[in-house]
Design a protein around this motif. Sequence first.
Motif, PDB file in Angstrom:
ATOM      1  N   THR A  24       0.826  -1.211   0.000  1.00  0.00           N
ATOM      2  CA  THR A  24       0.000   0.000   0.000  1.00  0.00           C
ATOM      3  C   THR A  24       0.861   1.263   0.000  1.00  0.00           C
ATOM      4  O   THR A  24       0.368   2.347  -0.282  1.00  0.00           O
ATOM      5  N   ARG A  25       2.138   1.107   0.329  1.00  0.00           N
ATOM      6  CA  ARG A  25       3.068   2.242   0.343  1.00  0.00           C
ATOM      7  C   ARG A  25       4.365   1.822  -0.345  1.00  0.00           C
ATOM      8  O   ARG A  25       5.008   0.866   0.071  1.00  0.00           O
ATOM      9  N   VAL A  26       4.745   2.574  -1.397  1.00  0.00           N
ATOM     10  CA  VAL A  26       5.950   2.259  -2.161  1.00  0.00           C
ATOM     11  C   VAL A  26       6.781   3.534  -2.288  1.00  0.00           C
ATOM     12  O   VAL A  26       6.270   4.575  -2.695  1.00  0.00           O
ATOM     13  N   GLU A  27       8.055   3.434  -1.941  1.00  0.00           N
ATOM     14  CA  GLU A  27       8.959   4.590  -1.976  1.00  0.00           C
ATOM     15  C   GLU A  27      10.081   4.336  -2.977  1.00  0.00           C
ATOM     16  O   GLU A  27      10.953   3.496  -2.759  1.00  0.00           O
ATOM     17  N   LEU A  28      10.025   5.075  -4.077  1.00  0.00           N
ATOM     18  CA  LEU A  28      11.022   4.958  -5.141  1.00  0.00           C
ATOM     19  C   LEU A  28      11.764   6.279  -5.302  1.00  0.00           C
ATOM     20  O   LEU A  28      12.170   6.653  -6.396  1.00  0.00           O
ATOM     21  N   TRP A  29      11.943   6.996  -4.223  1.00  0.00           N
ATOM     22  CA  TRP A  29      12.574   8.312  -4.273  1.00  0.00           C
ATOM     23  C   TRP A  29      14.086   8.201  -4.311  1.00  0.00           C
ATOM     24  O   TRP A  29      14.666   7.216  -3.884  1.00  0.00           O
ATOM     25  N   ASN A  30      14.699   9.228  -4.878  1.00  0.00           N
ATOM     26  CA  ASN A  30      16.151   9.408  -4.882  1.00  0.00           C
ATOM     27  C   ASN A  30      16.908   8.173  -5.387  1.00  0.00           C
ATOM     28  O   ASN A  30      17.801   7.655  -4.723  1.00  0.00           O
ATOM     29  N   ARG A  50       0.011   5.052  -1.394  1.00  0.00           N
ATOM     30  CA  ARG A  50       0.977   6.142  -1.230  1.00  0.00           C
ATOM     31  C   ARG A  50       2.236   5.808  -2.032  1.00  0.00           C
ATOM     32  O   ARG A  50       2.910   4.824  -1.755  1.00  0.00           O
ATOM     33  N   LEU A  51       2.529   6.660  -3.024  1.00  0.00           N
ATOM     34  CA  LEU A  51       3.677   6.449  -3.897  1.00  0.00           C
ATOM     35  C   LEU A  51       4.594   7.653  -3.839  1.00  0.00           C
ATOM     36  O   LEU A  51       4.163   8.783  -4.047  1.00  0.00           O
TER      37      LEU A  51
END
Length: 191
Positions: A24-30, A50-51
């Motif tokens: 439900t939450r995926v972080e592909l930052w930086n 939440r992306l």
Amino acid sequence: MPTTIKEAIQKWEERTGNKASEATRVELWNQTPFIEKMDSSLNVLIKCERLSLSTNAIDKISNLNGMKNLKILSLGRNNIKGLSGIEAVSDTLEQLWISYNYIDKLKSIVLLKKLKVLYMSYNLIKEWTEITRINECPQLIEVVFIGNPIWEKHNADGDWSTLAMKRLPNIRKLDGWPCIREENLGRYFAK
């Protein structure tokens, strides 16, 4: 060679031990190197609410069609010049974090009927007509416009809060401050 969304998702799965299609939450930052394009690999994020794709080199919003549960989209610190492509999540998106980009028009914002929060600092908004477009987002209550040319112009005079609140009657929080409206006294201030 830029990092693709598919590669970023694989790295995220390896790092977190989670399956992207279930998250439900995926972080592909930086990413190193930066992601430059939002490609169709985003379609595997079917449960994502939440992306985060912040701090990359993305130049336009695209390929959000399969993200039917997306509520929070973080695209700050990219190279985005417009909101075209955001309409794919118009039925679900509640928060758009898109500060530190190159956006000067908010035309597509009117499609986001569930939007509640818009963080839009340090973009290129120059005109009140663009700011007042957000009045067409019926649930929008919190905005941040710090660092935009229109904010710079009116904040230097000390008029920004008053002018913005007059034009945005439904906003309850402006630039991080609760909006206090004393209509009977003709004063508006965010503090």
